[in-house]
Design a protein around this motif. Structure first.
Motif, PDB file in Angstrom:
ATOM      1  N   LYS A  36       9.798  -9.660 -41.554  1.00 53.50           N
ATOM      2  CA  LYS A  36       9.762 -10.404 -42.813  1.00 53.50           C
ATOM      3  C   LYS A  36       9.877  -9.329 -43.876  1.00 53.50           C
ATOM      4  O   LYS A  36       8.920  -8.574 -44.108  1.00 53.50           O
TER       5      LYS A  36
ATOM      6  N   LYS B 138      18.553 -13.640 -40.697  1.00 51.48           N
ATOM      7  CA  LYS B 138      19.599 -12.645 -40.446  1.00 51.48           C
ATOM      8  C   LYS B 138      19.365 -12.106 -39.043  1.00 51.48           C
ATOM      9  O   LYS B 138      18.251 -11.701 -38.705  1.00 51.48           O
TER      10      LYS B 138
ATOM     11  N   ASN C   5      18.177 -18.992 -43.405  1.00 42.66           N
ATOM     12  CA  ASN C   5      18.219 -17.674 -44.048  1.00 42.66           C
ATOM     13  C   ASN C   5      17.980 -16.519 -43.074  1.00 42.66           C
ATOM     14  O   ASN C   5      17.956 -15.362 -43.487  1.00 42.66           O
TER      15      ASN C   5
ATOM     16  N   ALA D 264      14.527 -11.501 -46.624  1.00 47.02           N
ATOM     17  CA  ALA D 264      14.912 -12.539 -45.666  1.00 47.02           C
ATOM     18  C   ALA D 264      14.251 -12.307 -44.312  1.00 47.02           C
ATOM     19  O   ALA D 264      13.953 -11.168 -43.954  1.00 47.02           O
TER      20      ALA D 264
ATOM     21  N   ALA E  48      19.384  -6.407 -45.779  1.00 42.59           N
ATOM     22  CA  ALA E  48      18.701  -7.667 -45.450  1.00 42.59           C
ATOM     23  C   ALA E  48      17.211  -7.549 -45.713  1.00 42.59           C
ATOM     24  O   ALA E  48      16.589  -8.484 -46.232  1.00 42.59           O
TER      25      ALA E  48
ATOM     26  N   THR F  34      16.252  -8.061 -49.339  1.00 41.99           N
ATOM     27  CA  THR F  34      16.262  -9.433 -49.846  1.00 41.99           C
ATOM     28  C   THR F  34      14.989 -10.191 -49.470  1.00 41.99           C
ATOM     29  O   THR F  34      14.739 -11.261 -50.004  1.00 41.99           O
TER      30      THR F  34
END
Length: 132
Positions: free
Chosen positions: A107, A79, A77, A45, A40, A43
């Motif tokens: 972040k 997670k 978005n 996200a 995660a 990405t």
């Protein structure tokens, strides 16, 4: 077979959507694993890590707030990873958490916010905003 009135049909339809939303919200968090967390982060996200204990009244108060916020479009978005305070002690320590009911927002790879024991919707929402 009995005909369902228009008003009752609308109420049943609304109830079905409400239940679907609750099921989706209840599934908002994922049990923490380091590999899923790292994926995660890769990405970029926004991520929420919940240090949670099932016996904790503060954690129980936080859960429906987080679930309600997680279904808002701006947090689509996000997670959410739940670290079990009792069974995942080494992970709790990795996050530098001293107690359950700790919320940590990332972040990507950077921690951007943290709170402990917060049960106010507005301040939890503001914490999650930091990850966007």
């Amino acid at each position: 077979m009995r005909q369902v009135s228009g008003g009752l049909r609308v109420a049943l339809f609304a109830a079905a959507f409400a239940v679907a939303g609750l099921v989706q919200a209840a599934m908002a968090s994922t049990p923490y694993s380091e590999s899923a967390f790292k994926s995660a982060q890769a990405t970029g996200a926004p991520i929420l890590v919940e240090i949670h204990a099932n016996w904790c009244s503060t954690c129980k108060a936080q859960a429906p707030i987080i679930d309600a916020l997680a279904v808002q479009p701006k947090f689509k978005n996000l997670k959410i990873f739940r670290v079990d305070f009792d069974s995942q002690k080494s992970d709790v320590q990795k996050f530098g958490a001293k107690m359950q009911s700790t919320l940590i927002v990332y972040k990507g790879n950077s921690e951007v916010g943290r709170s402990v024991g917060d049960t106010k919707r507005d301040s939890i929402a503001a914490l999650l905003d930091k990850g966007l």
